[in-house]
Scaffold this motif. Structure first.
Motif, PDB file in Angstrom:
ATOM      1  N   ARG A   5       0.839  -1.363   0.039  1.00 38.00           N
ATOM      2  CA  ARG A   5       0.062   0.107  -0.056  1.00 38.00           C
ATOM      3  C   ARG A   5       1.052   1.001  -0.080  1.00 38.00           C
ATOM      4  O   ARG A   5       1.998   1.365   0.910  1.00 38.00           O
ATOM      5  N   VAL A   6       0.662   2.101  -0.978  1.00 36.18           N
ATOM      6  CA  VAL A   6       1.515   3.235  -0.943  1.00 36.18           C
ATOM      7  C   VAL A   6       0.675   4.470  -0.215  1.00 36.18           C
ATOM      8  O   VAL A   6      -0.329   4.890  -0.775  1.00 36.18           O
ATOM      9  N   VAL A  23       4.204  -2.235 -10.884  1.00 31.71           N
ATOM     10  CA  VAL A  23       3.201  -1.476 -11.421  1.00 31.71           C
ATOM     11  C   VAL A  23       2.194  -0.666 -10.267  1.00 31.71           C
ATOM     12  O   VAL A  23       2.213  -1.154  -9.203  1.00 31.71           O
ATOM     13  N   LEU A  24       2.152   0.668 -10.578  1.00 27.80           N
ATOM     14  CA  LEU A  24       1.272   1.297  -9.487  1.00 27.80           C
ATOM     15  C   LEU A  24      -0.124   1.514 -10.025  1.00 27.80           C
ATOM     16  O   LEU A  24      -0.458   1.765 -11.146  1.00 27.80           O
ATOM     17  N   SER A  25      -1.202   1.169  -8.932  1.00 29.05           N
ATOM     18  CA  SER A  25      -2.531   1.030  -9.579  1.00 29.05           C
ATOM     19  C   SER A  25      -3.321   1.703  -8.382  1.00 29.05           C
ATOM     20  O   SER A  25      -3.038   1.802  -7.339  1.00 29.05           O
ATOM     21  N   ASP A  26      -4.485   2.304  -8.955  1.00 27.72           N
ATOM     22  CA  ASP A  26      -5.553   2.624  -7.994  1.00 27.72           C
ATOM     23  C   ASP A  26      -6.544   1.623  -7.730  1.00 27.72           C
ATOM     24  O   ASP A  26      -7.445   1.866  -6.970  1.00 27.72           O
ATOM     25  N   GLU A  27      -6.308   0.578  -8.242  1.00 28.36           N
ATOM     26  CA  GLU A  27      -7.337  -0.712  -8.152  1.00 28.36           C
ATOM     27  C   GLU A  27      -8.813  -0.339  -8.400  1.00 28.36           C
ATOM     28  O   GLU A  27      -9.743  -0.542  -7.356  1.00 28.36           O
ATOM     29  N   ALA A  28      -9.043   0.755  -9.181  1.00 29.69           N
ATOM     30  CA  ALA A  28     -10.330   1.077  -9.536  1.00 29.69           C
ATOM     31  C   ALA A  28     -11.224   2.049  -8.580  1.00 29.69           C
ATOM     32  O   ALA A  28     -12.202   1.913  -8.612  1.00 29.69           O
ATOM     33  N   ASP A  67      12.886   1.768 -13.269  1.00 33.77           N
ATOM     34  CA  ASP A  67      13.130   2.120 -11.618  1.00 33.77           C
ATOM     35  C   ASP A  67      12.684   3.400 -11.489  1.00 33.77           C
ATOM     36  O   ASP A  67      12.953   4.186 -10.478  1.00 33.77           O
ATOM     37  N   HIS A  68      11.887   4.097 -12.287  1.00 37.25           N
ATOM     38  CA  HIS A  68      11.429   5.357 -11.850  1.00 37.25           C
ATOM     39  C   HIS A  68      10.335   5.503 -11.258  1.00 37.25           C
ATOM     40  O   HIS A  68       9.157   6.011 -11.582  1.00 37.25           O
ATOM     41  N   TYR A  69      10.402   4.975  -9.961  1.00 31.39           N
ATOM     42  CA  TYR A  69       9.103   4.860  -9.245  1.00 31.39           C
ATOM     43  C   TYR A  69       8.426   6.184  -8.659  1.00 31.39           C
ATOM     44  O   TYR A  69       7.316   6.358  -8.625  1.00 31.39           O
ATOM     45  N   GLY A  70       9.315   7.151  -8.533  1.00 30.29           N
ATOM     46  CA  GLY A  70       8.919   8.608  -8.124  1.00 30.29           C
ATOM     47  C   GLY A  70       8.056   9.154  -9.229  1.00 30.29           C
ATOM     48  O   GLY A  70       7.034   9.786  -8.996  1.00 30.29           O
ATOM     49  N   ASP A  71       8.553   9.077 -10.416  1.00 30.61           N
ATOM     50  CA  ASP A  71       7.850   9.521 -11.599  1.00 30.61           C
ATOM     51  C   ASP A  71       6.611   8.879 -11.765  1.00 30.61           C
ATOM     52  O   ASP A  71       5.706   9.582 -12.093  1.00 30.61           O
ATOM     53  N   LEU A 104       4.883   7.499  -9.595  1.00 33.10           N
ATOM     54  CA  LEU A 104       3.832   7.687  -8.602  1.00 33.10           C
ATOM     55  C   LEU A 104       3.300   9.303  -8.953  1.00 33.10           C
ATOM     56  O   LEU A 104       2.033   9.357  -8.692  1.00 33.10           O
ATOM     57  N   TYR A 105       3.938  10.208  -9.139  1.00 30.97           N
ATOM     58  CA  TYR A 105       3.738  11.557  -9.436  1.00 30.97           C
ATOM     59  C   TYR A 105       2.510  11.386 -10.637  1.00 30.97           C
ATOM     60  O   TYR A 105       1.485  12.208 -10.555  1.00 30.97           O
TER      61      TYR A 105
END
Lengths: 259, 162
Positions: A29-30, A54-59, A106-110, A112-113
Motif C-alpha cells: 500500500r502506498v 506497477v502502480l495502481s488505484d485498483e479501480a 526504476d523511475h518509481y517517483g515519476d 507515482l507523481y
C-alpha cells in the motif's frame, strides 16, 4: 528560515508522509498525504506482475466518482474529454476502470507523481456535476441582468408581497413596471426549474396578474419535450441560451420595457 | 462558505423514522458491475423527504466498499451524504488534524461544509463491521430505516452475495 531550510522543511514534510505498507507478497500500500475532498486518502497500490512493478488505484477512483455521478456520465462529453486528456498527458492506462502505470527503468517517483496527478485530475470531474454547472449558469444569468437592467427597478428572487407571503411562487429576476407592464425573467437550467416556472405563471394567471415573462435557458435542447411545451403555453418569450443571445435579450427587454 | 444543512438538521434527518420499500432486498442485492466495482442504489420516500441508499463494492479489493445514506436536497439534483460506512483505507480529519486507518464511518457536519470541504469529510474509526453487508445493517440501524411489516428482519443472509 533561509531558502535552504525552507526547502529542507518541504522535503521532510512530504517525505515523512510517504511510505509503503506491506500487504502481502509483492504487494504494498502506498500511503501518501494526498487527500480527496472528503478526507479520504488516494488509494494506491504498488504490486509486482510478470513484467515488473506497477502502480495502481485498483479501480478506487471511478468507484469514488460513482458516489456523485452515474458511470455513463463519464463516457461522453466534457467529462470524458477531461478523463482521456488526463490519462494521455500523464501516461496512465485505464484497464476497464483500473488506473495503472508500469514502473519503467526504476523511475518509481515519476510513476507515482503521474498516477497521483491523474487521479486528482479525474476526481475533479465531479465539479462538472449538473448542480455545479447549473450554479455557474445562474451566476452568469445574474451578472448579465445586473449589467443591462436598471438597478432600482430589478429584484432577484422576487415573490408577490400580497399574494405570495410564503414565497411559494418565486421569480428569478423581477423588473417592476412603474408605468409599464412588469417582467418576470427566469433562468432555466433543467426540467425541474421549467416545471416550477410553469406552475408559477399559471398561478399568476389565477391571480389575474399582468406580468410579462421571459425565459433564458442554459441549453434549451436539454429540456424534455413535454415540460418545455407546457411552459411555452404560458410564457412570453424564450431564449434558447445566454451567451449567443445577449444582444437579442438586451434589445427585447428594452423593447418590452418601453411598451 | 455557506452550509447546505446545519448540524441540527442533519441529526433530524438521520434520526427521523423511515420505512424501507418492500422491494428493498432485491434492489440492494441486485448489484451491477462496471469499471471493476459493483453498485446498487435504493430510493426511499418518507415524510422527512427523499433519501437514497448507495452501495459500492470494489471488485479488486474486498475491503474497499461503501454504504452511503444520502438526502435529496429539495429543488436540486444533489444528494447530500448524511452518513457513509466505508471500508478499510486511510482518512484524515483536516480540522481535527488526525489521521485514521481501517474501517470508518463518515458523518455530515456543519463545520466541514463551512470550510469548503465535502459535507461528510469527518469520519470516525469503527469496529462494528468488516464487510459491506454488515456496514449496510449498521447504516439501517443508525439512520432509523425499518423494513415494512411483512419484510424480513435481517436484510441479507449471513454473507452478502455479490
Amino acid at each position: 528560515m533561509n531558502p535552504q531550510q525552507i526547502e529542507q522543511s518541504f522535503r521532510e514534510k512530504i517525505c515523512s508522509a510517504l511510505r509503503l505498507e506491506r500487504e502481502g507478497s509483492g504487494r504494498y500500500r502506498v500511503v501518501t498525504p494526498f487527500l480527496i475532498g472528503d478526507g479520504d486518502h488516494l488509494s494506491i497500490v504498488l504490486r509486482r506482475n510478470d513484467s515488473g512493478w506497477v502502480l495502481s488505484d485498483e479501480a478506487s477512483t471511478y468507484m469514488h466518482l460513482s458516489y456523485e455521478l452515474d458511470d455513463r456520465a463519464l463516457d461522453t462529453g466534457t467529462r470524458q474529454k477531461i478523463i482521456s486528456d488526463a490519462l494521455a498527458f500523464f501516461g496512465i492506462e485505464d484497464d476497464d476502470g483500473e488506473l495503472r502505470v508500469d514502473v519503467e527503468d526504476d523511475h518509481y517517483g515519476d510513476a507515482l507523481y503521474s498516477l497521483v496527478q491523474a487521479m486528482l485530475r479525474i476526481g475533479d470531474v465531479t465539479f462538472l456535476s449538473r448542480e455545479r454547472v447549473a450554479s455557474a449558469f445562474m451566476d452568469d444569468f445574474r451578472e448579465f441582468l445586473s449589467r443591462i437592467l436598471p438597478e432600482d427597478r430589478m429584484k432577484f428572487d422576487w415573490s408577490h408581497p400580497e399574494h405570495d407571503p410564503k414565497q411559494l411562487y418565486p421569480v428569478d429576476c423581477y423588473v417592476n413596471g412603474a408605468q409599464r407592464r412588469p417582467i418576470a425573467i427566469y433562468g432555466m437550467t433543467g426540467d425541474s426549474r421549467v416545471r416550477d416556472a410553469t406552475i408559477t405563471l399559471h398561478q399568476f394567471e389565477n391571480w389575474r396578474l399582468d406580468i410579462y415573462s421571459v425565459a433564458i435557458f442554459e441549453d434549451m435542447e436539454r429540456i424534455s419535450r413535454k415540460p418545455l411545451a407546457r411552459f411555452a403555453d404560458v410564457a412570453g418569450k424564450l431564449f434558447s441560451s445566454l451567451p449567443e443571445n445577449e444582444n437579442r435579450i438586451t434589445k427585447h427587454l428594452e423593447k418590452v420595457q418601453s411598451i | 462558505m455557506p452550509v447546505d444543512l446545519t448540524d441540527p438538521q442533519i441529526r433530524e434527518l438521520v434520526a427521523a423514522p423511515k420505512l424501507l420499500p418492500s422491494a428493498y432486498p432485491s434492489i440492494l442485492t441486485r448489484m451491477t458491475e462496471r469499471r471493476k466495482h459493483k453498485r446498487s442504489d435504493l430510493e426511499i420516500e418518507s415524510q422527512s423527504g427523499r433519501f437514497r441508499i448507495m452501495l459500492r463494492q470494489n471488485v479488486m479489493n474486498a475491503l474497499d466498499f461503501s454504504a452511503i445514506f444520502g438526502y435529496h436536497m429539495p429543488s436540486s439534483s444533489r444528494v447530500f451524504r448524511l452518513r457513509r460506512y466505508n471500508g478499510r483505507h486511510y482518512h484524515t480529519n483536516k480540522i481535527e488534524q488526525e489521521t485514521i486507518s481501517g474501517f470508518h464511518i463518515h458523518q455530515a457536519t456543519e463545520r466541514y461544509q463551512a470550510v469548503g470541504a465535502k459535507e461528510d469529510a469527518y469520519a470516525e474509526s469503527t469496529e462494528r463491521y468488516s464487510m459491506l453487508s454488515d456496514a449496510l445493517n449498521c447504516l439501517l440501524e443508525d439512520c432509523n430505516l425499518t423494513p415494512p411489516e411483512d419484510g424480513q428482519s435481517l436484510l441479507f443472509p449471513p454473507r452478502l452475495v455479490l
